[in-house]
Scaffold this active site. Structure first.
Site, PDB file in Angstrom:
ATOM      1  N   GLN A 170       4.113  13.746  -3.561  1.00  0.00           N
ATOM      2  CA  GLN A 170       5.114  12.968  -2.825  1.00  0.00           C
ATOM      3  C   GLN A 170       4.681  11.525  -2.566  1.00  0.00           C
ATOM      4  O   GLN A 170       5.516  10.669  -2.290  1.00  0.00           O
ATOM      5  CB  GLN A 170       5.418  13.647  -1.485  1.00  0.00           C
ATOM      6  CG  GLN A 170       6.022  15.019  -1.619  1.00  0.00           C
ATOM      7  CD  GLN A 170       5.749  15.881  -0.401  1.00  0.00           C
ATOM      8  OE1 GLN A 170       6.540  15.929   0.526  1.00  0.00           O
ATOM      9  NE2 GLN A 170       4.625  16.584  -0.396  1.00  0.00           N
ATOM     10  N   ARG A 186      -9.787   6.554   6.611  1.00  0.00           N
ATOM     11  CA  ARG A 186     -10.904   7.109   7.382  1.00  0.00           C
ATOM     12  C   ARG A 186     -11.744   5.989   7.962  1.00  0.00           C
ATOM     13  O   ARG A 186     -11.831   4.901   7.404  1.00  0.00           O
ATOM     14  CB  ARG A 186     -11.783   7.992   6.489  1.00  0.00           C
ATOM     15  CG  ARG A 186     -11.077   9.235   5.960  1.00  0.00           C
ATOM     16  CD  ARG A 186     -12.057  10.213   5.340  1.00  0.00           C
ATOM     17  NE  ARG A 186     -11.396  11.405   4.854  1.00  0.00           N
ATOM     18  CZ  ARG A 186     -12.026  12.485   4.415  1.00  0.00           C
ATOM     19  NH1 ARG A 186     -13.355  12.513   4.398  1.00  0.00           N
ATOM     20  NH2 ARG A 186     -11.356  13.537   3.992  1.00  0.00           N
ATOM     21  N   GLY A 187     -12.376   6.267   9.055  1.00  0.00           N
ATOM     22  CA  GLY A 187     -13.307   5.299   9.622  1.00  0.00           C
ATOM     23  C   GLY A 187     -12.678   4.331  10.590  1.00  0.00           C
ATOM     24  O   GLY A 187     -12.518   3.151  10.289  1.00  0.00           O
ATOM     25  N   GLY A 209      -0.937   4.673  13.038  1.00  0.00           N
ATOM     26  CA  GLY A 209      -2.355   4.646  13.388  1.00  0.00           C
ATOM     27  C   GLY A 209      -3.031   3.365  12.954  1.00  0.00           C
ATOM     28  O   GLY A 209      -3.792   2.746  13.722  1.00  0.00           O
ATOM     29  N   ASP A 266       5.987   9.641   6.049  1.00  0.00           N
ATOM     30  CA  ASP A 266       6.405  10.461   7.181  1.00  0.00           C
ATOM     31  C   ASP A 266       7.613   9.872   7.916  1.00  0.00           C
ATOM     32  O   ASP A 266       8.313  10.586   8.623  1.00  0.00           O
ATOM     33  CB  ASP A 266       5.260  10.624   8.179  1.00  0.00           C
ATOM     34  CG  ASP A 266       3.981  11.108   7.528  1.00  0.00           C
ATOM     35  OD1 ASP A 266       4.075  11.883   6.555  1.00  0.00           O
ATOM     36  OD2 ASP A 266       2.893  10.702   7.982  1.00  0.00           O
TER      37      ASP A 266
END
Length: 361
Positions: free
Chosen positions: A285, A78-79, A117, A141
């Protein structure tokens, strides 16, 4: 010349991160005689004053670390430092604080372990700050471009496969359809790989639109053949048949995927009459001991990343291609998203085994 090397983990945790940190530290200190500093809480540690970092050496990263899940340095997902949320609801560009943190540590280069990201953010920071940066891809992912595999993916697949192994006897004991919802964000890699390995009858992934009636038809055929159970694996980002996202919003207003298995269970039960249950596997997971494959991949990535710095290369990402570690330009990797190839060999394998994707009779 003795270099000062920094290493951080950014984004969500996954199995294998500690193995990367260990590999970077051992290669840099023992192979080149460099100093290594582990930065705590990802970019948040670089924004702290004083900077939150710890010296790393072979005593700190002993062999037990390779077996531990998570990241002992901590991480954050986050951030965004380019638009950092402030208490008053505004957003502030704090990117320069991170660059100043790197300078305060007098780092000659930085290695960052993160997903697409995080790597996009680190690339922009390196361009702005002019520091040497090497990226290592990690994400359960497995959607980072230009690499066949990211750290954490195979452990997540193993966990999901084991869940199917455990659900199957219960399904058979109670004449049930069991649905397993797995993570993966917008890519269906975990569902696809675990579904094949765990003997699923139906695999639903975001890349393949489906029809509920076709899923129900598959289940009816299974029961008509004499088998009294069925297994379905569904990725969290699969849409409803009407094309809507199924999301959960927490108290802070942050939304995430979750609940598509509940939606599907109701539909399947109505159309087939079969008792249907669902399990949301969630963050199980991402935690726990890394698989041997993730430990090996993490170790190979960490060593190679340090070697790239020794060669004077920067803004590169280490990747796994054709059974070996290679390097690619970081900006190209960021721009290349890796969804499931619906015409690829893994999907072909699933169809060849008679697994339904809900798109064909």
């Amino acid at each position: 010349m003795t270099k000062r090397l920094g290493v951080l983990t950014s984004g969500g945790d996954c199995a294998g991160l500690n193995a990367v940190i260990r590999a970077v530290t051992l290669r840099a200190t023992q192979g080149y005689g460099w100093q290594v500093f582990g930065i705590k809480q990802g970019t948040m540690g670089l924004m702290s004053r004083p900077v939150e970092a710890v010296p790393l050496n072979s005593d700190v990263v002993d062999v037990s670390l390779i077996r531990q899940g998570g990241t002992f340095l901590g991480t954050t997902n986050r951030g965004n430092p380019f638009a950092f949320p402030m208490p008053d609801g505004t957003f502030l560009n704090r990117s320069q604080e991170i660059i100043e943190g790197i300078r305060a540590l007098k780092l000659d280069a930085l290695i960052g372990v993160g997903g697409d990201g995080s790597q996009d953010i680190m690339y922009r920071l390196s361009q702005q700050g002019g520091f040497e940066y090497i990226a290592i891809p990690k994400t359960i992912d497995n959607d980072v471009g230009l690499t066949e595999q990211s750290i954490g993916f195979m452990t997540a697949v193993d966990v999901a496969t084991e869940a199917l192994d455990r659900l199957q006897p219960t399904a058979a004991s109670h004449d049930r359809v069991m649905i397993l919802e797995v993570m993966g964000r917008d890519a269906g890699h975990i569902a696809l790989h675990a579904g094949i390995a765990g003997g699923a009858d139906v695999i639903l992934i975001p890349e393949v639109p489906y029809r509920i009636e076709l899923i129900a038809s598959k289940i009816r055929k299974i029961f008509a053949s004499g088998r009294n159970f069925a297994l379905i694996v569904i990725s969290e980002a699969v849409l409803t048949e009407e094309g809507e996202k199924v999301i959960i919003t927490d108290h802070s207003g942050k939304s995430r995927y979750g609940g598509i298995s509940h939606y599907l269970a109701d539909k399947v039960s109505t159309l087939t009459g079969a008792e249907t249950r669902y399990t949301v596997l969630g963050h199980v997971q991402r935690g726990g001991q890394p698989s041997s494959q993730d430990r090996l991949l993490a170790s190979a990535f960490g060593v190679y990343a340090v070697d790239l710095i020794a060669q004077g290369k920067t803004n590169r990402m280490v990747t796994w291609q054709n059974r070996e570690v290679v390097e690619v330009p970081l900006d190209e990797a960021i721009q290349s998203y890796q969804a499931v190839d619906i015409n690829g060999s893994i999907v072909h394998t699933a169809r060849g085994l008679g697994i339904s994707f809900g798109d064909r009779f």
